[in-house]
Design a protein around this motif. Structure first.
Motif, PDB file in Angstrom:
ATOM      1  N   GLY A  23      -7.726   1.820   1.240  1.00 26.88           N
ATOM      2  CA  GLY A  23      -6.706   1.973   2.265  1.00 26.88           C
ATOM      3  C   GLY A  23      -7.308   1.993   3.649  1.00 26.88           C
ATOM      4  N   TYR A  24      -6.431   2.083   4.644  1.00 21.89           N
ATOM      5  CA  TYR A  24      -6.836   1.934   6.043  1.00 21.89           C
ATOM      6  C   TYR A  24      -6.171   3.008   6.890  1.00 21.89           C
ATOM      7  N   THR A  25      -6.020   4.205   6.308  1.00 22.78           N
ATOM      8  CA  THR A  25      -5.289   5.270   6.997  1.00 22.78           C
ATOM      9  C   THR A  25      -6.059   6.575   7.104  1.00 22.78           C
ATOM     10  N   GLY A  26      -7.165   6.698   6.390  1.00 19.67           N
ATOM     11  CA  GLY A  26      -7.873   7.966   6.331  1.00 19.67           C
ATOM     12  C   GLY A  26      -7.334   8.914   5.290  1.00 19.67           C
ATOM     13  N   GLU A  27      -6.297   8.487   4.552  1.00 17.34           N
ATOM     14  CA  GLU A  27      -5.724   9.300   3.475  1.00 17.34           C
ATOM     15  C   GLU A  27      -6.072   8.696   2.112  1.00 17.34           C
ATOM     16  N   ASP A  28      -5.880   9.488   1.075  1.00 18.18           N
ATOM     17  CA  ASP A  28      -5.950   8.945  -0.275  1.00 18.18           C
ATOM     18  C   ASP A  28      -4.789   7.961  -0.441  1.00 18.18           C
ATOM     19  N   GLY A  29      -4.967   7.021  -1.339  1.00 11.77           N
ATOM     20  CA  GLY A  29      -3.878   6.081  -1.562  1.00 11.77           C
ATOM     21  C   GLY A  29      -4.323   4.876  -2.359  1.00 11.77           C
ATOM     22  N   PHE A  30      -3.383   3.954  -2.539  1.00 10.22           N
ATOM     23  CA  PHE A  30      -3.608   2.801  -3.400  1.00 10.22           C
ATOM     24  C   PHE A  30      -3.056   1.545  -2.733  1.00 10.22           C
ATOM     25  N   GLU A  31      -3.702   0.429  -3.033  1.00 13.86           N
ATOM     26  CA  GLU A  31      -3.217  -0.872  -2.620  1.00 13.86           C
ATOM     27  C   GLU A  31      -2.928  -1.674  -3.886  1.00 13.86           C
TER      28      GLU A  31
ATOM     29  N   ALA B 104       0.841  -1.199   0.000  1.00 14.73           N
ATOM     30  CA  ALA B 104       0.000   0.000   0.000  1.00 14.73           C
ATOM     31  C   ALA B 104       0.871   1.242   0.000  1.00 14.73           C
ATOM     32  N   ILE B 105       0.483   2.213  -0.798  1.00 11.04           N
ATOM     33  CA  ILE B 105       1.092   3.541  -0.759  1.00 11.04           C
ATOM     34  C   ILE B 105      -0.029   4.499  -0.398  1.00 11.04           C
ATOM     35  N   GLN B 106       0.124   5.189   0.742  1.00 12.21           N
ATOM     36  CA  GLN B 106      -0.935   6.003   1.302  1.00 12.21           C
ATOM     37  C   GLN B 106      -0.415   7.398   1.628  1.00 12.21           C
ATOM     38  N   GLY B 107      -1.237   8.396   1.339  1.00 13.39           N
ATOM     39  CA  GLY B 107      -0.868   9.755   1.669  1.00 13.39           C
ATOM     40  C   GLY B 107      -1.228  10.729   0.562  1.00 13.39           C
TER      41      GLY B 107
ATOM     42  N   LEU C 279       3.268  -1.486  11.396  1.00 13.84           N
ATOM     43  CA  LEU C 279       1.959  -1.731  11.989  1.00 13.84           C
ATOM     44  C   LEU C 279       1.577  -0.677  13.026  1.00 13.84           C
ATOM     45  N   SER C 280       2.556  -0.153  13.764  1.00 14.45           N
ATOM     46  CA  SER C 280       2.230   0.825  14.809  1.00 14.45           C
ATOM     47  C   SER C 280       1.605   2.084  14.223  1.00 14.45           C
ATOM     48  N   SER C 281       2.218   2.631  13.184  1.00 12.57           N
ATOM     49  CA  SER C 281       1.653   3.837  12.589  1.00 12.57           C
ATOM     50  C   SER C 281       0.356   3.522  11.843  1.00 12.57           C
ATOM     51  N   ARG C 282       0.261   2.346  11.261  1.00 10.27           N
ATOM     52  CA  ARG C 282      -0.989   1.972  10.600  1.00 10.27           C
ATOM     53  C   ARG C 282      -2.137   1.966  11.607  1.00 10.27           C
ATOM     54  N   ASP C 283      -1.852   1.519  12.833  1.00 10.81           N
ATOM     55  CA  ASP C 283      -2.892   1.462  13.849  1.00 10.81           C
ATOM     56  C   ASP C 283      -3.296   2.859  14.304  1.00 10.81           C
ATOM     57  N   THR C 284      -2.334   3.761  14.511  1.00 14.39           N
ATOM     58  CA  THR C 284      -2.699   5.107  14.946  1.00 14.39           C
ATOM     59  C   THR C 284      -3.391   5.885  13.826  1.00 14.39           C
ATOM     60  N   LEU C 285      -3.016   5.614  12.589  1.00  8.21           N
ATOM     61  CA  LEU C 285      -3.670   6.270  11.460  1.00  8.21           C
ATOM     62  C   LEU C 285      -5.128   5.835  11.332  1.00  8.21           C
ATOM     63  N   ARG C 286      -5.368   4.527  11.435  1.00  5.53           N
ATOM     64  CA  ARG C 286      -6.753   4.050  11.292  1.00  5.53           C
ATOM     65  C   ARG C 286      -7.592   4.482  12.490  1.00  5.53           C
ATOM     66  N   LEU C 287      -6.962   4.576  13.672  1.00  9.96           N
ATOM     67  CA  LEU C 287      -7.698   5.032  14.844  1.00  9.96           C
ATOM     68  C   LEU C 287      -8.119   6.482  14.683  1.00  9.96           C
ATOM     69  N   GLU C 288      -7.232   7.344  14.228  1.00 11.33           N
ATOM     70  CA  GLU C 288      -7.600   8.741  13.978  1.00 11.33           C
ATOM     71  C   GLU C 288      -8.739   8.844  12.966  1.00 11.33           C
ATOM     72  N   ALA C 289      -8.735   7.949  11.982  1.00 17.91           N
ATOM     73  CA  ALA C 289      -9.769   7.968  10.950  1.00 17.91           C
ATOM     74  C   ALA C 289     -11.052   7.282  11.391  1.00 17.91           C
ATOM     75  N   GLY C 290     -11.055   6.721  12.612  1.00 12.60           N
ATOM     76  CA  GLY C 290     -12.255   6.085  13.144  1.00 12.60           C
ATOM     77  C   GLY C 290     -12.596   4.760  12.505  1.00 12.60           C
ATOM     78  N   MET C 291     -11.596   4.050  11.999  1.00 15.62           N
ATOM     79  CA  MET C 291     -11.832   2.780  11.318  1.00 15.62           C
ATOM     80  C   MET C 291     -11.710   1.620  12.307  1.00 15.62           C
ATOM     81  N   PRO C 292     -12.688   0.689  12.319  1.00  8.48           N
ATOM     82  CA  PRO C 292     -12.665  -0.398  13.294  1.00  8.48           C
ATOM     83  C   PRO C 292     -11.600  -1.438  12.974  1.00  8.48           C
ATOM     84  N   LEU C 293     -11.145  -2.112  14.014  1.00  2.74           N
ATOM     85  CA  LEU C 293     -10.178  -3.191  13.883  1.00  2.74           C
ATOM     86  C   LEU C 293     -10.800  -4.463  14.426  1.00  2.74           C
ATOM     87  N   TYR C 294     -10.758  -5.544  13.632  1.00  2.33           N
ATOM     88  CA  TYR C 294     -11.315  -6.800  14.114  1.00  2.33           C
ATOM     89  C   TYR C 294     -10.505  -7.292  15.315  1.00  2.33           C
ATOM     90  N   GLY C 295     -11.218  -7.737  16.344  1.00  3.80           N
ATOM     91  CA  GLY C 295     -10.582  -8.131  17.587  1.00  3.80           C
ATOM     92  C   GLY C 295     -10.592  -7.016  18.614  1.00  3.80           C
TER      93      GLY C 295
END
Length: 361
Positions: A188-196, A146-149, A225-241
């Motif tokens: 994507g899973y960051t709240g930014e524009d981007g591509f997978e 993924a390239i995100q931003g 993974l650490s920044s991916r988690d904080t990015l998705r959290l800021e964007a309000g995206m749920p995480l399974y588990g």
């Protein structure tokens, strides 16, 4: 033993801290996770997501089979488009949240979370036996980068002639990137524009290096993974588990919109979900911003006047807001005077609406 992705040697060469995640050896961070987070918000980040599952359904009844197996109306999906959906059990509990791509009239790709990929593949095979479709788990054949931003399109456009500008959000197209065949998805899973970019395993390393080189003038950074988690959290995206589990229905999670009762025919979990769709949930998903500096973490109790009224599902310092943030399930009606019990200290919280962060479009 943790399974390496095709990019393991790249991660080690970059000095990544590697960790087990859902049975995979994954980069947690390469240096400063705050710098990686900032790069995605301001320029671009490069992620290895090769642990995700790719499950294909092909055949004349692939669309109808997915309508039955999942809660979404996938037969209404146009070729080239993607949709967020879920697979639930007979009780309506969420087994996984998914993205489904319709690649052609009779071909779909279901992308599952790494921890659930095998389970999802087995469920799809079992649920579609009476349909004229073939379920093929090809997770071992694909790498996913993924390239995100905000600079992602500029960077990727230097490596492909594909019509990136015309590619809508939640859409995908086949293309050639740096001379290699790929499915290019605007997801994507960051709240930014981007591509997978879904590519063959053997193309992962050269494609990663090409993206690194193309992105260097723009400030691209490898991100873990650490920044991916904080990015998705800021964007309000749920995480399974965390925000999603088999003990919760889509309605419990505030995501009842993904359940399509108006599609033709039955689907697994329909009766259970119809029975609860109008019931007010005992606990509701809530978003919290700390008034102080202490960070609420997964599993911490949410309190009001000293009584427990909920539980934090995800929490971290927000690099963008400069404050700790959290998602939690909180008793219905408990909307004021909330705190989080952080090692015996009641830390006050403000209740906010989603998302914590929304990008400028």
């Amino acid at each position: 033993m943790s399974r390496p992705t095709p990019l393991r040697d790249v991660h080690e060469a970059l000095g990544a801290t590697l960790t087990d995640f859902a049975g995979w050896l994954m980069p947690l961070r390469y240096g400063s996770e705050s710098a990686e987070h900032k790069a995605v918000r301001e320029a671009a980040g490069l992620f290895d997501l090769s642990h995700m599952g790719e499950i294909f359904l092909t055949g004349p009844q692939a669309a109808e089979a997915l309508d039955y197996a999942l809660v979404g109306h996938l037969s209404a999906l146009a070729p080239g488009r993607a949709r967020y959906t879920m697979i639930v059990d007979e009780r309506g509990g969420v087994l996984d949240d998914l993205i489904v791509y319709r690649l052609a009239d009779e071909e779909f790709m279901v992308v599952a979370n790494a921890s659930n990929a095998e389970k999802v593949a087995d469920e799809l095979k079992n649920r579609t036996k009476s349909y004229d479709t073939v379920v093929d788990d090809r997770s071992q054949q694909y790498a996913l980068i993924a390239i995100q931003g905000p600079r992602a399109q500029e960077i990727l456009s230097t490596l492909t002639d594909a019509d990136l500008a015309g590619l809508k959000y939640y859409a995908g197209l086949p293309g050639v990137v740096d001379g290699r065949q790929a499915l290019i998805a605007r997801t994507g899973y960051t709240g930014e524009d981007g591509f997978e970019l879904f590519v063959a395993n053997q193309d992962a390393v050269p494609l990663w290096h090409a993206l690194e080189a193309a992105g260097e003038p723009y400030g691209i950074k490898a991100a873990g993974l650490s920044s991916r988690d904080t990015l998705r959290l800021e964007a309000g995206m749920p995480l399974y588990g965390n925000e999603l589990s088999s003990d919760l229905t889509p309605f419990d999670a505030g995501l009842g919109r993904v359940v399509k009762f108006d599609k033709p025919g039955d689907f697994v979990g329909r009766a259970a979900l119809e029975a609860v769709k109008d019931d007010p949930p005992r606990r509701r998903p809530r978003r919290l911003v700390a008034k102080g500096r202490r960070v609420p973490r997964h599993g911490y109790p949410v309190t009001r006047d000293g009584a427990v009224v909920g539980e934090v599902t995800s929490g971290a310092p927000s690099q963008t807001l400069g404050k700790p943030i959290a998602m939690a399930y909180v008793d219905a009606g408990a909307d004021e005077g909330l705190a989080v019990d952080i090692r015996g200290s009641q830390e006050p919280m403000d209740l906010v609406e989603l998302p914590f962060y929304r990008r400028n479009k």
